[in-house]
Design a protein around this motif. Structure first.
Motif, PDB file in Angstrom:
ATOM      1  N   ILE A  95       0.823  -1.126   0.155  1.00  0.00           N
ATOM      2  CA  ILE A  95       0.030  -0.052   0.019  1.00  0.00           C
ATOM      3  C   ILE A  95       0.858   1.373   0.207  1.00  0.00           C
ATOM      4  O   ILE A  95       0.507   2.202  -0.591  1.00  0.00           O
ATOM      5  CB  ILE A  95      -0.814  -0.083   1.250  1.00  0.00           C
ATOM      6  CG1 ILE A  95      -1.659  -1.272   1.323  1.00  0.00           C
ATOM      7  CG2 ILE A  95      -1.631   1.243   1.297  1.00  0.00           C
ATOM      8  CD1 ILE A  95      -2.589  -1.417   2.579  1.00  0.00           C
ATOM      9  N   CYS A  96       1.843   1.160   0.704  1.00  0.00           N
ATOM     10  CA  CYS A  96       2.821   2.299   0.897  1.00  0.00           C
ATOM     11  C   CYS A  96       4.315   1.834   0.865  1.00  0.00           C
ATOM     12  O   CYS A  96       4.382   0.705   1.056  1.00  0.00           O
ATOM     13  CB  CYS A  96       2.357   3.200   2.203  1.00  0.00           C
ATOM     14  SG  CYS A  96       2.833   4.939   2.189  1.00  0.00           S
ATOM     15  N   VAL A  97       5.212   2.723   1.106  1.00  0.00           N
ATOM     16  CA  VAL A  97       6.716   2.500   1.188  1.00  0.00           C
ATOM     17  C   VAL A  97       7.073   1.389   2.142  1.00  0.00           C
ATOM     18  O   VAL A  97       8.142   0.762   1.960  1.00  0.00           O
ATOM     19  CB  VAL A  97       7.440   3.694   1.274  1.00  0.00           C
ATOM     20  CG1 VAL A  97       7.399   4.578   0.048  1.00  0.00           C
ATOM     21  CG2 VAL A  97       7.214   4.642   2.558  1.00  0.00           C
ATOM     22  N   CYS A 121       1.904   2.157  12.652  1.00  0.00           N
ATOM     23  CA  CYS A 121       2.073   2.149  11.252  1.00  0.00           C
ATOM     24  C   CYS A 121       2.780   3.309  10.881  1.00  0.00           C
ATOM     25  O   CYS A 121       2.002   4.451  11.064  1.00  0.00           O
ATOM     26  CB  CYS A 121       0.801   1.694  10.734  1.00  0.00           C
ATOM     27  SG  CYS A 121      -0.769   2.880  10.645  1.00  0.00           S
ATOM     28  N   ILE A 122       3.945   3.432  10.270  1.00  0.00           N
ATOM     29  CA  ILE A 122       4.727   4.571   9.848  1.00  0.00           C
ATOM     30  C   ILE A 122       4.895   4.524   8.326  1.00  0.00           C
ATOM     31  O   ILE A 122       5.682   3.775   7.954  1.00  0.00           O
ATOM     32  CB  ILE A 122       5.815   4.858  10.768  1.00  0.00           C
ATOM     33  CG1 ILE A 122       5.537   4.958  11.987  1.00  0.00           C
ATOM     34  CG2 ILE A 122       6.599   6.041  10.245  1.00  0.00           C
ATOM     35  CD1 ILE A 122       6.709   4.786  13.161  1.00  0.00           C
ATOM     36  N   ASN A 123       4.027   5.205   7.682  1.00  0.00           N
ATOM     37  CA  ASN A 123       4.351   5.100   6.080  1.00  0.00           C
ATOM     38  C   ASN A 123       3.758   3.536   5.674  1.00  0.00           C
ATOM     39  O   ASN A 123       4.656   3.196   4.689  1.00  0.00           O
ATOM     40  CB  ASN A 123       5.492   5.700   5.718  1.00  0.00           C
ATOM     41  CG  ASN A 123       5.682   6.990   5.935  1.00  0.00           C
ATOM     42  OD1 ASN A 123       4.744   7.866   5.655  1.00  0.00           O
ATOM     43  ND2 ASN A 123       6.844   7.495   6.201  1.00  0.00           N
ATOM     44  N   GLU A 124       3.007   2.987   6.287  1.00  0.00           N
ATOM     45  CA  GLU A 124       2.577   1.810   5.963  1.00  0.00           C
ATOM     46  C   GLU A 124       1.153   1.755   5.122  1.00  0.00           C
ATOM     47  O   GLU A 124       0.981   0.953   4.217  1.00  0.00           O
ATOM     48  CB  GLU A 124       2.292   0.567   7.070  1.00  0.00           C
ATOM     49  CG  GLU A 124       3.867   0.173   7.688  1.00  0.00           C
ATOM     50  CD  GLU A 124       3.797  -0.630   8.954  1.00  0.00           C
ATOM     51  OE1 GLU A 124       3.323  -1.856   8.671  1.00  0.00           O
ATOM     52  OE2 GLU A 124       3.999  -0.073  10.004  1.00  0.00           O
ATOM     53  N   ASN A 125       0.220   2.461   5.725  1.00  0.00           N
ATOM     54  CA  ASN A 125      -1.002   2.504   5.271  1.00  0.00           C
ATOM     55  C   ASN A 125      -1.275   3.745   4.485  1.00  0.00           C
ATOM     56  O   ASN A 125      -2.019   3.703   3.550  1.00  0.00           O
ATOM     57  CB  ASN A 125      -2.203   2.600   6.358  1.00  0.00           C
ATOM     58  CG  ASN A 125      -3.571   2.649   6.073  1.00  0.00           C
ATOM     59  OD1 ASN A 125      -3.669   2.079   5.146  1.00  0.00           O
ATOM     60  ND2 ASN A 125      -4.331   2.703   7.078  1.00  0.00           N
ATOM     61  N   GLU A 126      -0.800   4.773   4.794  1.00  0.00           N
ATOM     62  CA  GLU A 126      -0.670   6.249   3.826  1.00  0.00           C
ATOM     63  C   GLU A 126       0.468   6.751   3.927  1.00  0.00           C
ATOM     64  O   GLU A 126       1.015   7.078   5.150  1.00  0.00           O
ATOM     65  CB  GLU A 126      -2.037   6.919   4.582  1.00  0.00           C
ATOM     66  CG  GLU A 126      -3.374   6.522   4.150  1.00  0.00           C
ATOM     67  CD  GLU A 126      -4.472   7.314   4.642  1.00  0.00           C
ATOM     68  OE1 GLU A 126      -4.514   8.628   4.266  1.00  0.00           O
ATOM     69  OE2 GLU A 126      -5.182   7.094   5.403  1.00  0.00           O
ATOM     70  N   MET A 127       0.800   7.488   2.927  1.00  0.00           N
ATOM     71  CA  MET A 127       2.111   8.219   2.822  1.00  0.00           C
ATOM     72  C   MET A 127       2.094   9.388   3.766  1.00  0.00           C
ATOM     73  O   MET A 127       0.826  10.167   3.618  1.00  0.00           O
ATOM     74  CB  MET A 127       2.530   8.358   1.466  1.00  0.00           C
ATOM     75  CG  MET A 127       4.119   8.988   1.256  1.00  0.00           C
ATOM     76  SD  MET A 127       5.146   7.491   2.143  1.00  0.00           S
ATOM     77  CE  MET A 127       6.501   8.526   1.940  1.00  0.00           C
ATOM     78  N   GLY A 128       2.870   9.600   4.751  1.00  0.00           N
ATOM     79  CA  GLY A 128       3.055  10.697   5.529  1.00  0.00           C
ATOM     80  C   GLY A 128       1.967  10.705   6.575  1.00  0.00           C
ATOM     81  O   GLY A 128       1.874  11.838   7.330  1.00  0.00           O
TER      82      GLY A 128
END
Length: 188
Positions: A95-97, A121-128
């Motif tokens: 999903i993200c980086v 969740c750190i930049n796992e679900n949504e960037m930033g």
């Protein structure tokens, strides 16, 4: 009983949680939220935002990715292994980086979540977006809820995660006690 509770109307729980979510949002200065395990997915059911500043929004009813959202991982960490494996299959979507894409990686992380008592969740679900969530333990039911905080950008540093986790653990304990008492009052 547990299966029935995951699909039950949670209006009274949202009402119970709202005051706690408002307090958490005001204290931390970030958006707080409550999520619930419903059948085979985790959905956000309530949220609160601080009164000032830039804030994120949580959409009630939105299904969260089980392998990438802090709220989902905080719940899954306390579910039976066979159930978790029935929900996840390789390869998991990127999903993200920082999204983990293998079930083995996620299962390892869930063990850590259970040990430390919170998920991130750190930049796992949504960037930033950074999120942290704690399980809500309910007497005779287990964990089907989590309470969390989400932040935009880098406002929540890695160093601050432990401080927020402590605040969220207290909120989760308060919510768990309130839900347990409410279930007893309702004859559950």
């Amino acid at each position: 009983l547990r299966l029935l509770q995951t699909g039950a109307d949670d209006s009274w729980i949202r009402i119970t949680a709202q005051k706690i979510l408002d307090q958490v949002a005001a204290h931390i200065g970030e958006t707080s939220y409550l999520a619930k395990l419903v059948d085979d997915h985790v959905v956000s059911i309530a949220w609160a935002a601080p009164s000032n500043g830039v804030r994120g929004h949580v959409v009630p009813g939105l299904s969260q990715p089980l392998h990438a959202a802090a709220c989902a991982k905080a719940i899954l960490a306390y579910q039976p292994s066979a159930y978790v494996h029935s929900l996840l299959s390789d390869p998991l979507p990127k999903i993200c980086v920082n999204t983990k894409t293998s079930v083995a990686e996620v299962v390892t992380e869930l063990k850590t979540v259970a040990e430390q008592g919170y998920a991130t969740c750190i930049n796992e679900n949504e960037m930033g977006v950074t999120a942290i969530a704690c399980p809500v333990h309910i007497k005779d039911l287990g964990v089907i809820y989590s309470v969390g905080v989400m932040s935009l950008g880098t406002r929540v540093s890695t160093a601050r995660l432990a401080e927020i986790a402590t605040i969220l653990k207290i909120a989760a304990d308060d919510l768990g006690s309130g839900v347990s008492a409410g279930r007893n009052d309702q004859g559950a």
